[in-house]
Write a protein that holds these residues in place. Structure first.
Motif, PDB file in Angstrom:
ATOM      1  N   ALA A  14       0.966  -1.514   0.136  1.00 36.95           N
ATOM      2  CA  ALA A  14       0.462   0.025   0.683  1.00 36.95           C
ATOM      3  C   ALA A  14       0.999   1.624  -0.092  1.00 36.95           C
ATOM      4  O   ALA A  14       2.028   0.681   0.403  1.00 36.95           O
ATOM      5  N   ALA A  15       0.419   2.346  -0.783  1.00 39.48           N
ATOM      6  CA  ALA A  15       0.654   3.921  -0.189  1.00 39.48           C
ATOM      7  C   ALA A  15       1.119   3.419   1.455  1.00 39.48           C
ATOM      8  O   ALA A  15       0.625   3.452   2.369  1.00 39.48           O
ATOM      9  N   ASP A  16       2.599   4.911   1.645  1.00 40.25           N
ATOM     10  CA  ASP A  16       2.416   4.949   2.280  1.00 40.25           C
ATOM     11  C   ASP A  16       1.518   5.800   3.244  1.00 40.25           C
ATOM     12  O   ASP A  16       1.240   6.652   2.870  1.00 40.25           O
ATOM     13  N   PRO A  17       1.426   5.571   4.608  1.00 41.91           N
ATOM     14  CA  PRO A  17      -0.364   5.610   4.968  1.00 41.91           C
ATOM     15  C   PRO A  17       0.876   6.148   6.063  1.00 41.91           C
ATOM     16  O   PRO A  17      -0.886   6.855   6.643  1.00 41.91           O
ATOM     17  N   VAL A  18       1.680   7.260   6.348  1.00 46.70           N
ATOM     18  CA  VAL A  18       1.893   7.951   7.555  1.00 46.70           C
ATOM     19  C   VAL A  18       1.526   9.914   7.268  1.00 46.70           C
ATOM     20  O   VAL A  18       1.062  10.211   8.144  1.00 46.70           O
ATOM     21  N   PRO A  19       1.735   9.494   5.680  1.00 45.60           N
ATOM     22  CA  PRO A  19       0.822  11.092   6.203  1.00 45.60           C
ATOM     23  C   PRO A  19      -0.455  11.525   6.452  1.00 45.60           C
ATOM     24  O   PRO A  19      -0.698  12.732   6.763  1.00 45.60           O
ATOM     25  N   LEU A  20      -1.354  10.122   6.035  1.00 46.29           N
ATOM     26  CA  LEU A  20      -2.880  10.276   6.551  1.00 46.29           C
ATOM     27  C   LEU A  20      -2.864  10.617   7.464  1.00 46.29           C
ATOM     28  O   LEU A  20      -3.531  10.958   8.149  1.00 46.29           O
ATOM     29  N   ALA A  65      -0.567   0.782   7.767  1.00 48.96           N
ATOM     30  CA  ALA A  65       1.051   0.284   7.922  1.00 48.96           C
ATOM     31  C   ALA A  65       1.090  -1.275   8.240  1.00 48.96           C
ATOM     32  O   ALA A  65       2.262  -1.449   8.170  1.00 48.96           O
ATOM     33  N   PHE A  66       0.275  -1.818   8.759  1.00 44.89           N
ATOM     34  CA  PHE A  66       0.741  -3.645   9.208  1.00 44.89           C
ATOM     35  C   PHE A  66       0.834  -3.928   7.550  1.00 44.89           C
ATOM     36  O   PHE A  66       1.591  -4.987   7.295  1.00 44.89           O
ATOM     37  N   ARG A  67       0.167  -3.428   6.562  1.00 40.18           N
ATOM     38  CA  ARG A  67       0.021  -4.264   5.121  1.00 40.18           C
ATOM     39  C   ARG A  67       1.505  -3.749   5.070  1.00 40.18           C
ATOM     40  O   ARG A  67       2.165  -4.506   4.425  1.00 40.18           O
ATOM     41  N   ASN A  68       2.363  -3.167   5.334  1.00 41.36           N
ATOM     42  CA  ASN A  68       3.219  -2.036   4.834  1.00 41.36           C
ATOM     43  C   ASN A  68       4.188  -2.731   5.696  1.00 41.36           C
ATOM     44  O   ASN A  68       5.872  -2.356   5.601  1.00 41.36           O
ATOM     45  N   ARG A  69       4.109  -3.861   6.850  1.00 42.93           N
ATOM     46  CA  ARG A  69       5.526  -4.676   7.530  1.00 42.93           C
ATOM     47  C   ARG A  69       6.003  -2.976   8.583  1.00 42.93           C
ATOM     48  O   ARG A  69       6.615  -3.241   8.368  1.00 42.93           O
ATOM     49  N   ASP A  70       5.262  -2.352   8.750  1.00 40.14           N
ATOM     50  CA  ASP A  70       6.205  -1.493   9.781  1.00 40.14           C
ATOM     51  C   ASP A  70       5.041  -1.099  10.736  1.00 40.14           C
ATOM     52  O   ASP A  70       4.213  -0.371  11.126  1.00 40.14           O
ATOM     53  N   PHE A  72       5.896  -0.310  13.819  1.00 38.90           N
ATOM     54  CA  PHE A  72       5.439   1.319  14.447  1.00 38.90           C
ATOM     55  C   PHE A  72       4.431   2.027  14.197  1.00 38.90           C
ATOM     56  O   PHE A  72       3.853   2.379  15.216  1.00 38.90           O
ATOM     57  N   TRP A  73       4.812   2.276  13.172  1.00 38.50           N
ATOM     58  CA  TRP A  73       3.323   3.452  12.529  1.00 38.50           C
ATOM     59  C   TRP A  73       2.648   2.037  13.092  1.00 38.50           C
ATOM     60  O   TRP A  73       0.834   2.787  12.933  1.00 38.50           O
ATOM     61  N   ALA A  74       2.118   1.404  11.944  1.00 37.44           N
ATOM     62  CA  ALA A  74       0.651   0.413  12.557  1.00 37.44           C
ATOM     63  C   ALA A  74       0.158   0.347  14.459  1.00 37.44           C
ATOM     64  O   ALA A  74      -1.337   0.544  14.209  1.00 37.44           O
ATOM     65  N   THR A  75       1.374  -0.059  15.387  1.00 38.46           N
ATOM     66  CA  THR A  75       0.893   0.388  16.492  1.00 38.46           C
ATOM     67  C   THR A  75       0.052   1.467  17.120  1.00 38.46           C
ATOM     68  O   THR A  75      -0.588   1.545  17.758  1.00 38.46           O
ATOM     69  N   ALA A  76       0.817   2.715  16.240  1.00 36.90           N
ATOM     70  CA  ALA A  76       0.445   4.612  16.441  1.00 36.90           C
ATOM     71  C   ALA A  76      -0.572   4.351  16.093  1.00 36.90           C
ATOM     72  O   ALA A  76      -1.520   4.609  16.737  1.00 36.90           O
ATOM     73  N   PHE A  77      -0.741   4.117  15.137  1.00 36.87           N
ATOM     74  CA  PHE A  77      -2.216   4.734  14.210  1.00 36.87           C
ATOM     75  C   PHE A  77      -3.228   4.467  14.479  1.00 36.87           C
ATOM     76  O   PHE A  77      -4.467   4.515  15.365  1.00 36.87           O
ATOM     77  N   SER A  78      -3.374   2.531  15.137  1.00 38.70           N
ATOM     78  CA  SER A  78      -4.166   1.814  15.938  1.00 38.70           C
ATOM     79  C   SER A  78      -4.746   2.599  17.133  1.00 38.70           C
ATOM     80  O   SER A  78      -6.511   2.593  17.219  1.00 38.70           O
ATOM     81  N   SER A  79      -3.521   2.823  17.900  1.00 42.37           N
ATOM     82  CA  SER A  79      -3.977   2.818  18.576  1.00 42.37           C
ATOM     83  C   SER A  79      -4.446   4.459  19.190  1.00 42.37           C
ATOM     84  O   SER A  79      -5.233   4.732  20.422  1.00 42.37           O
ATOM     85  N   TYR A  80      -3.918   5.053  18.712  1.00 47.70           N
ATOM     86  CA  TYR A  80      -4.439   6.473  18.807  1.00 47.70           C
ATOM     87  C   TYR A  80      -5.778   6.397  18.295  1.00 47.70           C
ATOM     88  O   TYR A  80      -7.145   6.992  18.777  1.00 47.70           O
ATOM     89  N   GLY A  81      -6.107   6.171  16.641  1.00 49.44           N
ATOM     90  CA  GLY A  81      -7.442   5.844  16.873  1.00 49.44           C
ATOM     91  C   GLY A  81      -8.310   5.131  17.221  1.00 49.44           C
ATOM     92  O   GLY A  81      -9.422   5.798  17.100  1.00 49.44           O
ATOM     93  N   ALA A  82      -7.930   4.363  17.836  1.00 51.45           N
ATOM     94  CA  ALA A  82      -9.127   3.522  18.947  1.00 51.45           C
ATOM     95  C   ALA A  82      -8.673   4.498  19.768  1.00 51.45           C
ATOM     96  O   ALA A  82     -10.790   4.732  20.584  1.00 51.45           O
ATOM     97  N   PHE A  83      -8.187   5.397  20.347  1.00 55.04           N
ATOM     98  CA  PHE A  83      -8.201   6.812  22.068  1.00 55.04           C
ATOM     99  C   PHE A  83      -9.098   7.188  21.404  1.00 55.04           C
ATOM    100  O   PHE A  83     -10.268   8.011  21.997  1.00 55.04           O
TER     101      PHE A  83
END
Length: 207
Positions: A14-20, A65-70, A72-83
């Motif tokens: 997938a495209a880099d999801p970090v900017p989004l 980010a999980f799809r991209n095997r990243d 750190f961001w998979a954990t961070a974005f999923s966690s703050y999304g849930a927050f």
């Protein structure tokens, strides 16, 4: 299908999801912090965006980010999304049934729980770049001050947490824009800084 085509398909990511993900964090955190700082005169403008942009979109960014095997961001974005989803649902479903003191107590413990999560993400962000580190330092400070302010029911402390939250949002906006522009131009047009701690993560894991 040829072997080359099969290999090409298996290598697609997938495209880099970090900017989004950072944009979703920045917008929602800014609205939430503006409310805490006492700048807004309306109701809870942040609430809808906590459910939609900060919550749903950031959670999707985490999945990509999980799809991209990243990890750190998979954990961070999923966690703050849930927050944001959890905080929004708390306000919608439960806050109206509590008095202000009980609500402040609840919010204080929520902020503490995510300050603990943010603490180790902050430590790990030292291996990414200085822009990301700035986000997590200011976000950690925001959560700790909001924790103190809500538990002590001190409006001034909550306002200070709001000010620092705005700073965290600005850091996230810049990092989102820089990461997006650098990816589009395929060159470092806007600086993100070097990792504070190097030689710990593969270069492919640093954004």
């Amino acid at each position: 299908m040829s072997q080359a085509e099969q290999e090409s398909r298996t290598q697609l990511t997938a495209a880099d999801p970090v900017p989004l993900g950072l944009a979703a964090l920045a917008v929602t955190l800014f609205l939430f912090s503006a409310k805490n700082a006492g700048w807004t005169n309306g109701t809870d403008a942040w609430l809808g965006y906590a459910l939609a942009f900060g919550g749903l979109v950031q959670l999707l960014a985490g999945m990509w980010a999980f799809r991209n095997r990243d990890v750190f961001w998979a954990t961070a974005f999923s966690s703050y999304g849930a927050f944001w989803l959890g905080l929004g649902l708390y306000v919608v479903l439960l806050a109206g049934a509590t008095d202000p003191a009980e609500q402040a107590n609840d919010l204080g413990w929520i902020m503490l729980a995510f300050a603990i999560l943010t603490a180790y993400l902050l430590l790990l962000s030292t291996q990414i770049n200085q822009a990301v580190l700035a986000i997590f330092i200011s976000l950690e400070a925001t959560l700790i001050i909001l924790f103190i302010g809500n538990l002590a029911t001190t409006e001034t402390t909550v306002q200070i947490g709001g000010y620092i939250g705005v700073l965290a949002a600005l850091c996230a906006w810049y990092t989102s824009a820089a990461t997006l522009l650098n990816a589009m131009l395929r060159q470092p047009a806007l600086p993100l800084g070097e990792p504070v701690l190097t030689d710990r993560l593969p270069a492919s894991r640093r954004h």
